[in-house]
Design an enzyme around this catalytic site. Structure first.
Site, PDB file in Angstrom:
ATOM      1  N   GLU A 121      36.520 -59.370 -51.562  1.00  0.00           N
ATOM      2  CA  GLU A 121      36.390 -57.912 -51.755  1.00  0.00           C
ATOM      3  C   GLU A 121      37.679 -57.353 -52.371  1.00  0.00           C
ATOM      4  O   GLU A 121      37.643 -56.513 -53.269  1.00  0.00           O
ATOM      5  CB  GLU A 121      36.086 -57.235 -50.417  1.00  0.00           C
ATOM      6  CG  GLU A 121      34.699 -57.616 -49.907  1.00  0.00           C
ATOM      7  CD  GLU A 121      34.338 -56.992 -48.571  1.00  0.00           C
ATOM      8  OE1 GLU A 121      35.155 -57.078 -47.634  1.00  0.00           O
ATOM      9  OE2 GLU A 121      33.247 -56.404 -48.471  1.00  0.00           O
ATOM     10  N   GLU A 141      30.706 -64.214 -44.256  1.00  0.00           N
ATOM     11  CA  GLU A 141      30.334 -63.240 -43.223  1.00  0.00           C
ATOM     12  C   GLU A 141      29.026 -63.626 -42.536  1.00  0.00           C
ATOM     13  O   GLU A 141      28.886 -63.520 -41.309  1.00  0.00           O
ATOM     14  CB  GLU A 141      30.183 -61.839 -43.839  1.00  0.00           C
ATOM     15  CG  GLU A 141      31.492 -61.142 -44.146  1.00  0.00           C
ATOM     16  CD  GLU A 141      32.054 -61.457 -45.527  1.00  0.00           C
ATOM     17  OE1 GLU A 141      31.656 -62.478 -46.124  1.00  0.00           O
ATOM     18  OE2 GLU A 141      32.908 -60.681 -45.995  1.00  0.00           O
TER      19      GLU A 141
HETATM   20  C1  1HE Z   1      42.950 -66.435 -39.728  1.00  0.00           C
HETATM   21  C2  1HE Z   1      41.937 -66.214 -40.664  1.00  0.00           C
HETATM   22  C3  1HE Z   1      41.196 -65.013 -40.580  1.00  0.00           C
HETATM   23  C4  1HE Z   1      42.838 -68.126 -41.066  1.00  0.00           C
HETATM   24  N1  1HE Z   1      41.513 -64.167 -39.585  1.00  0.00           N
HETATM   25  N2  1HE Z   1      43.232 -65.536 -38.765  1.00  0.00           N
HETATM   26  N3  1HE Z   1      36.665 -65.134 -43.635  1.00  0.00           N
HETATM   27  C5  1HE Z   1      36.523 -66.342 -43.106  1.00  0.00           C
HETATM   28  O1  1HE Z   1      35.552 -66.618 -42.450  1.00  0.00           O
HETATM   29  C6  1HE Z   1      37.616 -67.320 -43.427  1.00  0.00           C
HETATM   30  C7  1HE Z   1      38.255 -67.835 -42.172  1.00  0.00           C
HETATM   31  N4  1HE Z   1      39.314 -68.797 -42.488  1.00  0.00           N
HETATM   32  C8  1HE Z   1      39.072 -70.067 -42.904  1.00  0.00           C
HETATM   33  O2  1HE Z   1      37.939 -70.466 -43.157  1.00  0.00           O
HETATM   34  C9  1HE Z   1      40.251 -70.983 -43.068  1.00  0.00           C
HETATM   35  O3  1HE Z   1      41.299 -70.491 -42.259  1.00  0.00           O
HETATM   36  C10 1HE Z   1      40.778 -71.106 -44.508  1.00  0.00           C
HETATM   37  C11 1HE Z   1      39.761 -71.879 -45.338  1.00  0.00           C
HETATM   38  C12 1HE Z   1      41.054 -69.753 -45.164  1.00  0.00           C
HETATM   39  C13 1HE Z   1      42.117 -71.876 -44.492  1.00  0.00           C
HETATM   40  O4  1HE Z   1      41.954 -73.080 -43.787  1.00  0.00           O
HETATM   41  P1  1HE Z   1      43.230 -73.865 -43.233  1.00  0.00           P
HETATM   42  O5  1HE Z   1      42.749 -75.156 -42.640  1.00  0.00           O
HETATM   43  O6  1HE Z   1      44.270 -73.915 -44.282  1.00  0.00           O
HETATM   44  O7  1HE Z   1      43.861 -72.916 -42.097  1.00  0.00           O
HETATM   45  P2  1HE Z   1      43.380 -72.719 -40.560  1.00  0.00           P
HETATM   46  O8  1HE Z   1      43.948 -73.837 -39.736  1.00  0.00           O
HETATM   47  O9  1HE Z   1      41.940 -72.434 -40.446  1.00  0.00           O
HETATM   48  O10 1HE Z   1      44.150 -71.366 -40.184  1.00  0.00           O
HETATM   49  C14 1HE Z   1      45.543 -71.306 -40.159  1.00  0.00           C
HETATM   50  C15 1HE Z   1      45.932 -70.080 -39.383  1.00  0.00           C
HETATM   51  O11 1HE Z   1      45.443 -68.919 -40.064  1.00  0.00           O
HETATM   52  C16 1HE Z   1      45.285 -70.035 -38.004  1.00  0.00           C
HETATM   53  O12 1HE Z   1      46.158 -69.310 -37.157  1.00  0.00           O
HETATM   54  P3  1HE Z   1      47.044 -70.067 -36.040  1.00  0.00           P
HETATM   55  O13 1HE Z   1      47.805 -68.965 -35.388  1.00  0.00           O
HETATM   56  O14 1HE Z   1      46.071 -70.765 -35.154  1.00  0.00           O
HETATM   57  O15 1HE Z   1      47.911 -71.034 -36.804  1.00  0.00           O
HETATM   58  C17 1HE Z   1      44.040 -69.225 -38.235  1.00  0.00           C
HETATM   59  O16 1HE Z   1      43.562 -68.591 -37.078  1.00  0.00           O
HETATM   60  C18 1HE Z   1      44.566 -68.207 -39.226  1.00  0.00           C
HETATM   61  N5  1HE Z   1      43.484 -67.611 -40.004  1.00  0.00           N
HETATM   62  N6  1HE Z   1      41.878 -67.280 -41.484  1.00  0.00           N
HETATM   63  C19 1HE Z   1      42.511 -64.432 -38.728  1.00  0.00           C
HETATM   64  N7  1HE Z   1      40.234 -64.692 -41.448  1.00  0.00           N
HETATM   65  C20 1HE Z   1      35.683 -55.513 -43.857  1.00  0.00           C
HETATM   66  S1  1HE Z   1      34.585 -56.730 -43.425  1.00  0.00           S
HETATM   67  C21 1HE Z   1      35.200 -58.201 -44.116  1.00  0.00           C
HETATM   68  C22 1HE Z   1      34.478 -59.355 -43.499  1.00  0.00           C
HETATM   69  C23 1HE Z   1      35.251 -60.628 -43.583  1.00  0.00           C
HETATM   70  O17 1HE Z   1      36.212 -60.761 -44.317  1.00  0.00           O
HETATM   71  S2  1HE Z   1      34.731 -61.880 -42.581  1.00  0.00           S
HETATM   72  C24 1HE Z   1      36.046 -63.059 -42.683  1.00  0.00           C
HETATM   73  C25 1HE Z   1      35.637 -64.141 -43.583  1.00  0.00           C
END
Ligand code: 1HE
Length: 265
Positions: A121, A141
């Site tokens: 977005e 989402e």
């Molecule tokens: C996060 C987030 C997040 C990572 N919110 N903390 N978005 C998603 O569904 C994407 C969610 N994220 C992922 O699928 C993956 O994290 C990634 C593909 C982006 C990256 O993977 P990777 O293996 O490099 O990292 P990771 O081990 O998953 O995450 C590393 C850290 O980033 C970890 O935090 P830590 O404190 O445990 O080290 C994760 O929790 C953090 N992290 N992504 C919070 N999204 C207005 S409405 C909009 C609707 C949406 O956007 S829905 C979200 C969709």
């Protein structure tokens, strides 16, 4: 000269050169640049002020291997928001992204890694998207039990069309590489998206500021109008832009045959 001191930034970093080209960095790499509420407020501040500070172009880049993982899901989970509270969060996202899209300053997104959910977005509010080989696009989402709230139903649907957006959300389909380009998610696929974004920003910055203002606000506004009203608005904007004093030298150069001609390469 524009400087980072003029902003209160913790989740973003900002650097501007003498030519007014601003590099804005999403700076939460440990959280994959997930958009928490504070970061969205910073985006609003930056994109509210930059057009009035003489910025000529903005490169939107990210720290770490991923552009943006979308909504901060952990914050959202911990806050346990009410429908009303989340509606207001979404309205702040819209404020930020509208300021970007309608602000009149070219915004060029240098993409890499995940450009997903709210990250897509955000990217779709830029005027030009540049991808590299690592870049991938998705709207997860649907799989998270959520719905888009940061304008994807408008901007992502505009880029790829309704049917593809619905497919992305229903099935978690991921686009990358040439296919992402062919469906309209990005306009350039290159080895180094940041170098290309800089090149494009420098080129755009050679245009007159008022011309870029029209390109980077009027076209978006006109898309929201009926054809009849858009044609009227276009005439009004052209009346102002096409008679601006600084354009005279460019027209003179064309008439003198000193200006560059349009060639295919
Ligand atoms: C996060 C987030 C997040 C990572 N919110 N903390 N978005 C998603 O569904 C994407 C969610 N994220 C992922 O699928 C993956 O994290 C990634 C593909 C982006 C990256 O993977 P990777 O293996 O490099 O990292 P990771 O081990 O998953 O995450 C590393 C850290 O980033 C970890 O935090 P830590 O404190 O445990 O080290 C994760 O929790 C953090 N992290 N992504 C919070 N999204 C207005 S409405 C909009 C609707 C949406 O956007 S829905 C979200 C969709």
């Amino acid at each position: 000269m524009i400087s980072a001191d003029q902003f209160q930034l913790e989740n973003l970093a900002l650097h501007a050169d003498e030519a007014g080209i601003v590099t804005l960095t999403l700076n939460r790499p440990a959280k994959r640049n997930a958009l928490n509420a504070a970061m969205v407020e910073e985006l609003i501040e930056v994109f509210s002020k930059l057009p009035r500070m003489g910025a000529r172009a903005v490169i939107l880049r990210a720290e770490g291997p991923h552009f943006c993982a979308g909504l901060d899901l952990v914050e959202h989970h911990q806050e346990d928001r009410s429908p009303e509270a989340f509606m207001h969060i979404c309205l702040r996202w819209h404020e930020a992204f509208n300021k970007m899209e309608y602000g009149g300053v070219p915004v060029i997104a240098a993409l890499k890694g995940a450009v997903v959910g709210g990250g897509l977005e955000l990217a779709s509010a830029a005027h030009i998207r540049v991808a590299d080989a690592s870049t991938y696009f998705a709207l997860p989402e649907g799989q998270r039990g959520l719905f888009t709230g940061g304008g994807a139903t408008i901007r992502v649907a505009d880029l790829v069309g309704k049917a593809r957006m619905i497919d992305m959300m229903l099935t978690g389909r991921v686009y990358k590489g040439d296919e992402a380009i062919s469906v309209g998610l990005a306009q350039y696929l290159v080895q180094d998206s940041e170098a290309k974004a800089l090149e494009l920003a420098q080129r755009a910055a050679q245009n007159l500021p008022l011309t870029n203002f029209a390109i980077c606000s009027a076209i978006s506004h006109m898309q929201n109008m009926s054809s009849l009203d858009a044609a009227y608005a276009e005439a009004c904007v052209a009346g102002i832009v096409n008679t601006q004093a600084p354009a005279r030298a460019r027209l003179q150069a064309f008439a003198d045959k000193t200006a560059a001609r349009v060639r295919p390469d």
